[in-house]
Design an enzyme around this catalytic site. Structure first.
Site, short mmCIF file in Angstrom:
data_model
loop_
_atom_site.label_atom_id
_atom_site.label_comp_id
_atom_site.label_asym_id
_atom_site.label_seq_id
_atom_site.Cartn_x
_atom_site.Cartn_y
_atom_site.Cartn_z
CG ASP A 32 65.69 84.28 122.77
OD1 ASP A 32 65.74 84.53 123.99
OD2 ASP A 32 65.15 85.02 121.94
CG LEU B 75 61.90 93.03 123.45
CD1 LEU B 75 61.12 93.59 122.28
CD2 LEU B 75 61.43 93.71 124.75
NE ARG B 76 60.72 84.88 120.99
CZ ARG B 76 61.54 85.09 119.96
NH1 ARG B 76 62.84 85.16 120.17
NH2 ARG B 76 61.07 85.21 118.76
CB ALA B 77 64.11 88.20 128.98
CB THR C 27 59.22 84.11 129.27
OG1 THR C 27 59.11 83.75 127.89
CG2 THR C 27 59.23 82.86 130.11
#
Ligand SMILES: [Zn+2]
Length: 387
Positions: free
Chosen positions: A232, A313-315, A318
């Site tokens: 992730d 939240l990295r979705a 990025t």
């Protein structure tokens, strides 16, 4: 730009389409310097190339993970990436002190050696190419973050040795077989990559280093899984397959033979385009701060993440940062829904935990789902159940 080339993305497309008709005659190289295969001469693998370029343009993307079997050009692509990056200012000091530290925080903001150099008007930095720092598979945590300098200890001076992460500052850090590394090492790398700095404490001494690098990891899923938490933390994820089109395989073979026979000739053939691309990358990096994300693009992306039921939240970080990088690579100042569409698969795939656990079985299913969402179809879960 020459030859009607419009943008960096355009340049990538055209370089890939160039044809090699015959291999040049072999050249007697003797102990020639090692030349990387030109990035632009790689056949196919468009998503991998794009992901690597976007990560050069925008560090907020969080690096790239290349997933695929051996022999698919992962390492070649990463090694040739340094051709595409402008020269940067490297610190002369093991702690990475920079003149702007003094400007921002006064003379105490740099180490004593640099303070002295600064006072005498000597430069704290030098200009050099971006380098590729490869993490050896057998690296220990000490090698990665640094540790006590034993040579200095002999002279009864306690000093810290600079680790690979500090050496990677302003460079590209390539971690091959990231799934085979110890967890503590991978964590240290990912923490440093996220923060751009890291600290080492050894007894009474401590040091903080700069570590602003472009992180590229690669893994062969046949050789072991990557913990979901680690997966992730990589920004973009590219799944690489061997070239499927016969003509592409033939072209890749021709270029590989040409390069083996006469690497300098192949590098020369691509030098003009490489230089153009390098300039484009430099300019695009400088312009990135001016690029905004259109409201519709933001809404489209958020809905996509919701439909995919992704928690991390990295979705969105990025995906939106990659969309901005894609816009700037195309010479635009506003990232649109189309930019989000292009970068969505590489930003969102393999982010849901069931997919991480059942990596092999579920991967293609997810790809299909993503593609159908991008075509504007609703996910099957929301369709009316059959009677
Ligand atoms: Zn210093």
């Amino acid at each position: 730009m020459s030859e009607g080339i419009q943008s960096l993305t355009d340049l990538l497309d055209r370089a890939s389409a160039k044809r090699f008709l015959e291999a040049p005659p072999p050249e007697d190289l003797g102990l020639a310097e090692h030349l990387p295969f030109p990035f632009l001469a790689m056949v196919g693998q468009e998503e991998m190339k794009l992901a690597l370029i976007l990560s050069l343009l925008n560090p907020n993307i969080g690096g790239v993970l290349l997933i695929g079997p051996r022999g698919t050009g992962k390492t070649t692509a990463v090694r040739s990436l340094s051709d595409m990056v402008p020269d940067v200012q490297h610190s002369r000091c093991p702690y990475g002190c920079l003149p702007e530290d003094v400007e921002a925080g006064g003379i105490d903001a740099v180490c004593p050696d640099c303070a002295e150099r600064y006072a005498q008007g000597e430069p704290l930095t030098y200009t050099d190419r971006v380098r590729l720092i490869e993490l050896p598979l057998n690296a220990e945590l000490e090698d990665v973050v640094g540790g006590l300098d034993e040579r200095a200890a002999v002279h009864q001076r306690l000093r810290l040795k600079r680790g690979l992460l500090a050496q990677a500052d302003q460079n590209i850090l390539y971690v091959d077989e990231v799934n085979l590394l110890d967890d503590e090492i991978v964590d240290a790398i990912l923490d440093a990559a996220a923060q751009g700095t890291y600290s080492v404490h050894r007894g009474a001494i401590a040091a903080t280093y700069r570590a602003r690098f472009v992180l590229v990891g690669s893994m062969n899923p046949e050789e072991g899984r990557l913990r979901p938490q680690i997966l992730d933390r990589f920004g973009l994820r590219v799944v690489i397959h061997g070239l499927e089109v016969k003509e592409e395989r033939l072209e890749a073979y021709r270029r590989a033979v040409a390069f083996r026979n006469n690497p300098r000739k192949v590098v020369q053939d691509y030098s003009e385009q490489t230089e153009l691309a390098r300039r484009e990358v430099t300019e695009s990096r400088a312009q990135l701060t001016q690029v905004s994300l259109a409201d519709e693009a933001e809404q489209f992306g958020l809905q996509l993440i919701r439909d995919m039921a992704i928690d991390s939240l990295r979705a969105e970080i990025t995906m939106f940062e990659a969309a901005r990088a894609h816009a700037v690579a195309d010479g635009r100042q506003v990232a649109t829904v189309d930019d989000v569409r292009v970068v969505a698969p590489m930003s969102l795939r393999l982010r849901r935990s069931p997919f991480m656990v059942d990596f092999f079985e579920r991967m293609s299913e997810e790809e299909e789902e993503l593609e159908s969402l991008l075509r504007g179809e609703r996910p099957s879960a929301e369709r009316d159940p059959p009677d």
